[in-house]
Scaffold this motif. Sequence first.
Motif, PDB file in Angstrom:
ATOM      1  N   TRP A  21      57.934 123.366  24.411  1.00 35.39           N
ATOM      2  CA  TRP A  21      56.805 122.543  23.978  1.00 35.39           C
ATOM      3  C   TRP A  21      57.277 121.216  23.384  1.00 35.39           C
ATOM      4  CZ3 TRP A  21      52.941 124.818  19.841  1.00 35.39           C
ATOM      5  CH2 TRP A  21      51.878 123.934  19.640  1.00 35.39           C
ATOM      6  N   SER A  22      58.433 121.204  22.754  1.00 33.77           N
ATOM      7  CA  SER A  22      58.910 119.994  22.089  1.00 33.77           C
ATOM      8  C   SER A  22      59.415 118.933  23.065  1.00 33.77           C
ATOM      9  CB  SER A  22      60.014 120.340  21.090  1.00 33.77           C
ATOM     10  OG  SER A  22      61.169 120.773  21.778  1.00 33.77           O
ATOM     11  N   LYS A  24      59.427 115.984  25.541  1.00 36.78           N
ATOM     12  CA  LYS A  24      58.514 114.850  25.568  1.00 36.78           C
ATOM     13  C   LYS A  24      57.519 114.923  26.730  1.00 36.78           C
ATOM     14  CE  LYS A  24      58.449 109.846  25.156  1.00 36.78           C
ATOM     15  NZ  LYS A  24      59.260 108.627  25.028  1.00 36.78           N
ATOM     16  N   ARG A  27      54.863 117.586  25.995  1.00 37.28           N
ATOM     17  CA  ARG A  27      53.924 117.116  24.959  1.00 37.28           C
ATOM     18  C   ARG A  27      52.926 116.130  25.545  1.00 37.28           C
ATOM     19  NH1 ARG A  27      58.452 115.718  21.767  1.00 37.28           N
ATOM     20  NH2 ARG A  27      57.607 113.619  21.742  1.00 37.28           N
ATOM     21  N   HIS A  31      48.839 116.866  25.754  1.00 38.57           N
ATOM     22  CA  HIS A  31      47.940 116.087  24.909  1.00 38.57           C
ATOM     23  C   HIS A  31      46.734 115.589  25.702  1.00 38.57           C
ATOM     24  CE1 HIS A  31      46.365 113.586  21.833  1.00 38.57           C
ATOM     25  NE2 HIS A  31      46.295 112.590  22.697  1.00 38.57           N
ATOM     26  N   ILE A  95      56.544 118.430  16.337  1.00 40.70           N
ATOM     27  CA  ILE A  95      55.943 118.338  17.669  1.00 40.70           C
ATOM     28  C   ILE A  95      54.587 117.646  17.616  1.00 40.70           C
ATOM     29  CG2 ILE A  95      54.951 119.688  19.568  1.00 40.70           C
ATOM     30  CD1 ILE A  95      57.098 121.847  18.929  1.00 40.70           C
ATOM     31  N   LEU A  96      53.757 118.002  16.642  1.00 39.31           N
ATOM     32  CA  LEU A  96      52.353 117.581  16.638  1.00 39.31           C
ATOM     33  C   LEU A  96      52.055 116.313  15.843  1.00 39.31           C
ATOM     34  CD1 LEU A  96      50.695 121.078  16.248  1.00 39.31           C
ATOM     35  CD2 LEU A  96      50.799 119.674  18.302  1.00 39.31           C
ATOM     36  N   GLU A  99      50.803 113.149  17.811  1.00 40.77           N
ATOM     37  CA  GLU A  99      49.605 113.154  18.642  1.00 40.77           C
ATOM     38  C   GLU A  99      48.559 112.246  18.029  1.00 40.77           C
ATOM     39  OE1 GLU A  99      47.932 116.950  19.444  1.00 40.77           O
ATOM     40  OE2 GLU A  99      49.663 117.629  20.590  1.00 40.77           O
TER      41      GLU A  99
END
Length: 129
Positions: A21-22, A24, A27, A31, A95-96, A99
């Motif tokens: 998930w991390s 790029k 992500r 998103h 990670i988040l 966003e």
Amino acid sequence: MESGAGKHWTEEEVKALLSVWSEKNIRKQLHGTLRNKGIFIYIAKRLQELGVCRDWKQCRAKYKNLKYEYRTVKYAHNSGDVTKTMKFFRDLDAILRYEPVTQLAAEENGRCSATETQLNTSPTTDSTQ
């Protein structure tokens, strides 16, 4: 190891999910994408390469649960309640935190709608979900 729908995720499985998930490109694709079956099929395949046998539905459910729990803890921290915590909070924060926040825009008829800039539309997303 048997991994059915009712089986709990081990710490190693969650760490593997977070590592995928991390990335790029993952992500960016996750998103703002509503029809994301293709992305989670890819994530499940990547996890399988790491020795984690989970299907795309399990990956998506875990992703959604982790994201919800993270936002709950983050909101509590922003409200001054630092007692609320979760495992992997720092990983998820890394990670988040980048966003963009969805903003509500008032439409002409008085209703609100969510607006945001979508970073990437991927041909791997499934429109038949």
